[in-house]
Design an enzyme around this catalytic site. Structure first.
Site, short mmCIF file in Angstrom:
data_model
loop_
_atom_site.label_atom_id
_atom_site.label_comp_id
_atom_site.label_asym_id
_atom_site.label_seq_id
_atom_site.Cartn_x
_atom_site.Cartn_y
_atom_site.Cartn_z
N ASN A 11 -1.86 10.18 -0.63
CA ASN A 11 -2.71 9.02 -0.31
C ASN A 11 -2.86 8.97 1.20
O ASN A 11 -1.93 8.60 1.91
CB ASN A 11 -2.03 7.75 -0.85
CG ASN A 11 -2.73 6.48 -0.39
OD1 ASN A 11 -3.85 6.51 0.11
ND2 ASN A 11 -2.05 5.34 -0.57
N TRP A 12 -4.03 9.36 1.66
CA TRP A 12 -4.24 9.43 3.11
C TRP A 12 -4.45 8.07 3.76
O TRP A 12 -4.50 7.96 4.98
CB TRP A 12 -5.45 10.33 3.42
CG TRP A 12 -5.15 11.79 3.41
CD1 TRP A 12 -4.00 12.40 2.97
CD2 TRP A 12 -6.00 12.85 3.87
NE1 TRP A 12 -4.10 13.76 3.14
CE2 TRP A 12 -5.31 14.06 3.68
CE3 TRP A 12 -7.28 12.89 4.43
CZ2 TRP A 12 -5.86 15.30 4.03
CZ3 TRP A 12 -7.84 14.12 4.76
CH2 TRP A 12 -7.13 15.31 4.57
N LYS A 13 -4.67 7.06 2.96
CA LYS A 13 -4.96 5.72 3.49
C LYS A 13 -6.14 5.82 4.48
O LYS A 13 -7.00 6.68 4.30
CB LYS A 13 -3.70 5.10 4.11
CG LYS A 13 -2.54 5.14 3.11
CD LYS A 13 -1.33 4.34 3.51
CE LYS A 13 -0.25 4.51 2.44
NZ LYS A 13 0.95 3.71 2.71
N HIS A 96 -2.80 -0.73 -5.10
CA HIS A 96 -1.83 -0.39 -4.05
C HIS A 96 -1.37 -1.68 -3.36
O HIS A 96 -2.17 -2.60 -3.14
CB HIS A 96 -2.44 0.57 -3.03
CG HIS A 96 -1.41 1.15 -2.11
ND1 HIS A 96 -0.89 0.44 -1.06
CD2 HIS A 96 -0.78 2.33 -2.13
CE1 HIS A 96 0.01 1.19 -0.45
NE2 HIS A 96 0.11 2.34 -1.08
N GLU A 98 -0.80 -2.42 -0.40
CA GLU A 98 -1.52 -2.79 0.83
C GLU A 98 -2.80 -3.56 0.50
O GLU A 98 -3.19 -4.48 1.22
CB GLU A 98 -1.82 -1.53 1.66
CG GLU A 98 -0.55 -1.03 2.34
CD GLU A 98 -0.52 0.46 2.62
OE1 GLU A 98 -1.56 1.13 2.49
OE2 GLU A 98 0.57 0.96 2.96
N GLU A 166 6.02 1.88 -6.75
CA GLU A 166 6.15 1.94 -5.29
C GLU A 166 6.77 0.63 -4.79
O GLU A 166 6.05 -0.35 -4.57
CB GLU A 166 4.77 2.10 -4.64
CG GLU A 166 4.10 3.42 -4.96
CD GLU A 166 3.14 3.82 -3.85
OE1 GLU A 166 3.31 4.92 -3.31
OE2 GLU A 166 2.26 3.02 -3.50
N GLY A 172 6.22 3.43 3.76
CA GLY A 172 6.01 3.60 5.20
C GLY A 172 7.19 3.21 6.07
O GLY A 172 7.06 3.09 7.29
N SER A 202 8.05 6.43 1.02
CA SER A 202 8.83 7.25 1.96
C SER A 202 9.34 8.56 1.35
O SER A 202 10.46 8.99 1.63
CB SER A 202 9.98 6.44 2.57
OG SER A 202 9.47 5.40 3.38
N GLY A 223 2.36 8.99 0.92
CA GLY A 223 1.49 8.51 1.98
C GLY A 223 1.60 9.37 3.22
O GLY A 223 1.03 10.47 3.31
N GLY A 224 2.38 8.91 4.20
CA GLY A 224 2.48 9.57 5.50
C GLY A 224 2.66 11.07 5.46
O GLY A 224 1.98 11.81 6.19
P1 PGA Z 1 4.54 6.42 2.31
O1 PGA Z 1 3.38 5.67 1.48
O2 PGA Z 1 4.78 7.74 1.60
O3 PGA Z 1 3.97 6.58 3.68
O4 PGA Z 1 5.73 5.54 2.25
C1 PGA Z 1 3.34 5.73 0.09
C2 PGA Z 1 2.15 4.95 -0.41
O5 PGA Z 1 1.84 3.89 0.17
O6 PGA Z 1 1.48 5.36 -1.37
#
Ligand code: PGA
Length: 240
Positions: A11-13, A96, A98, A166, A172, A202, A223-224
């Site tokens: 997930n590149w956000k 998600h 966020e 999650e 993050g 993470s 994500g990251g």
């Molecule tokens: P992260 O994000 O791997 O950077 O913790 C995961 C996500 O939000 O899908």
């Protein structure tokens, strides 16, 4: 959907310009070498970047779709599930944390998004997770159950919906949930739903192997770490 292999979803956000996307593509292509089709690897870039990444031999997803219409309409700023299908993506992340937090997306509204995605043949990656307070006060089983009950429409089946656990406090932060915590939640979810369940929060190339080995963890939502071609490829290699 493949049944025998773990699913790895990046997930590149809201990250990467055209130049950065092209350099990821070049680096990733050189890393994967002769591997032909990685159909159980999914990248969800910002949708504007899809055209610059679609040459990779992977599957692709979007990070959201409209809850207001499955198709077309006067909904400024929205992108519909039909439009996503039209450009060629197969997956869509819905719910998600966020988006739940920043846009106040309710369980009922997420249900409409999931229905719209299903109506257009997209595979939904539905995110659920408790926040730190809910983790600490022990209400997390109820929280997760409610998130599922509120948002899963009748159209859900084993092929069109994947659940992603999650924990909000692990996203993050560099602090993934512990293996015991992941095992506890995944076995709880697996006792309620037969759908595949991913873990996210993470995940990196160091902890991925142990997490993938946990019972009822079908794959990872990353994500990251998915932003770096080298790290992402390491996780793909770990998975085999
Ligand atoms: P992260 O994000 O791997 O950077 O913790 C995961 C996500 O939000 O899908």
């Amino acid at each position: 959907m493949e049944n025998n292999k773990s699913l790895i979803v990046g997930n590149w956000k809201m990250n990467k310009t055209i130049a950065a996307t092209k350099s990821f593509v070049n680096e990733f292509l050189s890393l994967i070498g002769s591997k032909k089709k990685l159909s159980d690897i999914v990248i969800c870039p910002p949708i504007t970047m899809y055209q610059f990444i679609k040459e990779l031999p992977l599957k692709f997803g979007a990070q959201d779709c409209s809850g207001l219409s499955a198709n077309e309409g006067a909904f400024t700023g929205d992108i519909s599930a039909m439009m996503l299908k039209d450009i060629g993506v197969d997956y869509v992340i819905i719910g998600h944390s966020e988006r739940r937090k920043n846009y106040g997306e309710s369980g009922a509204f997420l249900k409409r998004k999931i229905s719209n995605a299903h109506e257009n043949g997209l595979i939904v990656i539905f995110c659920i997770g408790e926040n730190l307070e809910q983790r600490n006060d022990g209400s997390y089983f109820d929280v997760l159950s409610k998130q599922l009950e509120e948002s899963l429409p009748e159209s859900v089946n084993l092929n069109n919906t994947i659940i992603a656990y999650e924990p909000v406090w692990a996203i993050g932060t560099g602090n993934s949930a512990t293996n015991n915590q992941i095992e506890e939640i995944h076995s709880f979810l697996a006792s309620k739903f037969k759908n595949k369940i991913l873990y996210g929060g993470s995940v990196n190339s160091k902890n991925a192997k142990a997490i993938l080995a946990i019972k009822n963890v079908f794959g990872l939502l990353i994500g990251g770490t998915s932003l770096e071609a080298k790290e992402f490829n390491e996780i793909i290699n770990i998975r085999g």
